[in-house]
Design an enzyme around this catalytic site. Sequence first.
Site, short mmCIF file in Angstrom:
data_model
loop_
_atom_site.label_atom_id
_atom_site.label_comp_id
_atom_site.label_asym_id
_atom_site.label_seq_id
_atom_site.Cartn_x
_atom_site.Cartn_y
_atom_site.Cartn_z
N GLY A 39 -9.21 -6.91 31.03
CA GLY A 39 -8.46 -8.13 30.74
C GLY A 39 -6.95 -7.95 30.78
O GLY A 39 -6.43 -7.00 31.38
N LYS A 50 3.35 -0.46 27.58
CA LYS A 50 3.63 0.79 26.87
C LYS A 50 4.01 1.91 27.83
O LYS A 50 4.81 2.77 27.48
CB LYS A 50 2.43 1.22 26.02
CG LYS A 50 2.35 0.80 24.61
CD LYS A 50 2.63 -0.53 24.07
CE LYS A 50 3.51 -1.58 24.35
NZ LYS A 50 3.05 -2.95 24.19
N GLY A 185 10.11 -13.60 21.48
CA GLY A 185 8.93 -13.13 20.74
C GLY A 185 8.58 -11.72 21.19
O GLY A 185 9.43 -10.98 21.68
N SER A 267 8.35 -16.07 28.46
CA SER A 267 7.50 -15.48 27.41
C SER A 267 7.63 -16.33 26.15
O SER A 267 8.20 -15.90 25.16
CB SER A 267 7.91 -14.03 27.15
OG SER A 267 9.31 -13.95 26.97
N ILE A 268 7.10 -17.55 26.24
CA ILE A 268 7.23 -18.47 25.09
C ILE A 268 5.89 -18.70 24.42
O ILE A 268 5.69 -19.70 23.74
CB ILE A 268 7.88 -19.80 25.51
CG1 ILE A 268 7.03 -20.50 26.57
CG2 ILE A 268 9.30 -19.60 26.01
CD1 ILE A 268 7.37 -21.96 26.71
N HIS A 442 3.56 16.57 4.85
CA HIS A 442 5.01 16.68 4.78
C HIS A 442 5.48 17.72 5.78
O HIS A 442 4.87 18.79 5.88
CB HIS A 442 5.43 17.11 3.37
CG HIS A 442 6.91 17.35 3.26
ND1 HIS A 442 7.81 16.31 3.14
CD2 HIS A 442 7.63 18.49 3.27
CE1 HIS A 442 9.03 16.81 3.07
NE2 HIS A 442 8.96 18.14 3.15
P1 NAI Z 1 5.42 -15.24 20.96
O1 NAI Z 1 4.72 -16.35 20.31
O2 NAI Z 1 5.43 -13.88 20.36
O3 NAI Z 1 6.97 -15.64 21.16
C1 NAI Z 1 7.38 -16.78 21.84
C2 NAI Z 1 8.81 -17.12 21.45
O4 NAI Z 1 9.29 -18.11 22.35
C3 NAI Z 1 8.95 -17.68 20.06
O5 NAI Z 1 9.95 -16.97 19.38
C4 NAI Z 1 9.34 -19.14 20.30
O6 NAI Z 1 10.19 -19.66 19.31
C5 NAI Z 1 10.06 -19.06 21.63
N1 NAI Z 1 10.07 -20.31 22.41
C6 NAI Z 1 9.06 -21.19 22.53
N2 NAI Z 1 9.44 -22.19 23.37
C7 NAI Z 1 10.69 -21.90 23.77
C8 NAI Z 1 11.64 -22.53 24.65
N3 NAI Z 1 11.33 -23.65 25.30
N4 NAI Z 1 12.85 -21.95 24.81
C9 NAI Z 1 13.16 -20.80 24.18
N5 NAI Z 1 12.33 -20.18 23.34
C10 NAI Z 1 11.11 -20.71 23.16
O7 NAI Z 1 4.86 -15.22 22.46
P2 NAI Z 1 4.94 -14.12 23.61
O8 NAI Z 1 6.08 -13.19 23.40
O9 NAI Z 1 4.90 -14.90 24.88
O10 NAI Z 1 3.62 -13.29 23.42
C11 NAI Z 1 2.37 -13.94 23.63
C12 NAI Z 1 1.26 -13.30 22.85
O11 NAI Z 1 1.04 -11.97 23.26
C13 NAI Z 1 1.56 -13.30 21.38
O12 NAI Z 1 0.47 -13.85 20.72
C14 NAI Z 1 1.73 -11.85 21.05
O13 NAI Z 1 1.24 -11.57 19.76
C15 NAI Z 1 0.94 -11.13 22.13
N6 NAI Z 1 1.58 -9.85 22.42
C16 NAI Z 1 1.51 -8.85 21.50
C17 NAI Z 1 2.14 -7.65 21.71
C18 NAI Z 1 2.08 -6.61 20.66
O14 NAI Z 1 1.29 -6.73 19.75
N7 NAI Z 1 2.91 -5.57 20.73
C19 NAI Z 1 2.89 -7.39 22.94
C20 NAI Z 1 2.96 -8.52 23.80
C21 NAI Z 1 2.29 -9.68 23.54
#
Ligand code: NAI
Length: 456
Positions: A39, A50, A185, A267-268, A442
């Site tokens: 996936g 990573k 995000g 990435s929203i 430690h």
């Molecule tokens: P996200 O939900 O983490 O962040 C999206 C951001 O975009 C938010 O801060 C939001 O306020 C902003 N946003 C929304 N609409 C906007 C606009 N029109 N203009 C400007 N900013 C706007 O979503 P993201 O980064 O796309 O990640 C998606 C998913 O993938 C999430 O659920 C995340 O948890 C997961 N993911 C997890 C990772 C990890 O655990 N390390 C790594 C990458 C993704």
Amino acid sequence: METFDLIVIGGGPAGYLGAERAGKAGLKTLVIEKREFGGVCLNEGCVPSKTFLNSAKVADYANHAANYGVKVSGKATVDQKFVVERKNGVVKMLVSGVKAGLKKNKVTIKNAEAFIEGKSAEGFTVKAGEETFTAKRLLIATGSMPVVPPIPGLKENLAAGVVLTNREILDLTEIPKELVVIGGGVIGLEMASYFSSVGSKVTVVEMLDKIAGPTEKELSSILQKRLAAKGVVFNLGCKVTGIEKDGVIFERNGKSEKVSADKILLSIGRRAVTQGFGLENIGVNLERGAIVTDDEMKTNVANVYAAGDVNGKVMLAHTAYREAEVAVNNMTGKKDRMRYNVIPSVIYTNPEVASVGETEESAKAKGLSVKTVSIPLTYSGRYIAENTELDGICKLVVNEKTNTLIGAHIIGSYAGEFIVSVSAMIDLEVDIENIKKLVFPHPTVCEIVREAVWQI
Ligand code: NAI
């Protein structure tokens, strides 16, 4: 028509692990995946990002080697083509591991597009390409896809390859000169961290007035400062109003501005994939575009379960793994339920951010009486020995009534590796006095948890 005990639709973390567990539990299982097994997580998300971030870390170390008394002549630069090839090798190895795990557990795999035709006395009928199968149970694990809002110019520039999602950016073999990241995000920040380390001029445009969404405020501000010090420009509280082939238009305090870009990352957020595979033929309930599940991963339709991003609860691969296990356990008569309060989350930027459970704010909003302790990571000898930027912190949130931990928020090296120790303490409701008696190795950075507990 072959009949199975279980058909799993989707071969990402929820799908492949669910299928493996079901096979191991003795269910005759079929898993159907239309693209690559593994996936988004394995092919175009968690793991590939990573590999990128590790190359950036090596380059960052090399460029700051003098801080550690190591002489390097010239500037370390990144060969992006090599990074992508290495990433492809890592992905290939893991995907073949997934397929081997499925075979080992006697799961039948089909690389085809699944479509649920309906339900009859024999069970659920599912087409996989040209073939048709039936099963007593279904596990829906179709995942999620990037949100694409109706911003003028977005669709055209996605098609033209100027705007990229997490999928395309991880195949970029050339480092963009100017990268604009829409959304500060998790995906946006990890990619901003990588591309700023490898030489792009990175600008983040974020709607909210802070980065990293629900991350504890002080941690997100430390992360922002560190990324800004690497050159990332943050435009917070800014709404994107248009995309052009050479830049992004956004509104700040009602005034329009433009930032130039040769590549733009969208990435929203992500949305559940619930359309186009016949869910409506069996009447599964959706809410805000995601499948409604209870904490046993059951949907409203008997014998239909859903796990992973498709239920829109916590879109993380490790949540998906556990949800799939819970679904399979309940299918096979072992009572099990999800506990969403102990799911850790990690942002793999440099420095790393790791959190689990409540923040002081969220706990107070729930009416809990809490104590919070916050200490710098410089309480850890290993942290000081291995770092020159010493801004890491560890915050613990304690429920005063039960004298147990309910949250932990850490920024600094290895945070993502040891946050699970706190998850376990929260999950097992270990009394603070008993945590004090635990022996940590430690010198390690994880000792910070013990140090913080002694400060309560
Ligand atoms: P996200 O939900 O983490 O962040 C999206 C951001 O975009 C938010 O801060 C939001 O306020 C902003 N946003 C929304 N609409 C906007 C606009 N029109 N203009 C400007 N900013 C706007 O979503 P993201 O980064 O796309 O990640 C998606 C998913 O993938 C999430 O659920 C995340 O948890 C997961 N993911 C997890 C990772 C990890 O655990 N390390 C790594 C990458 C993704």
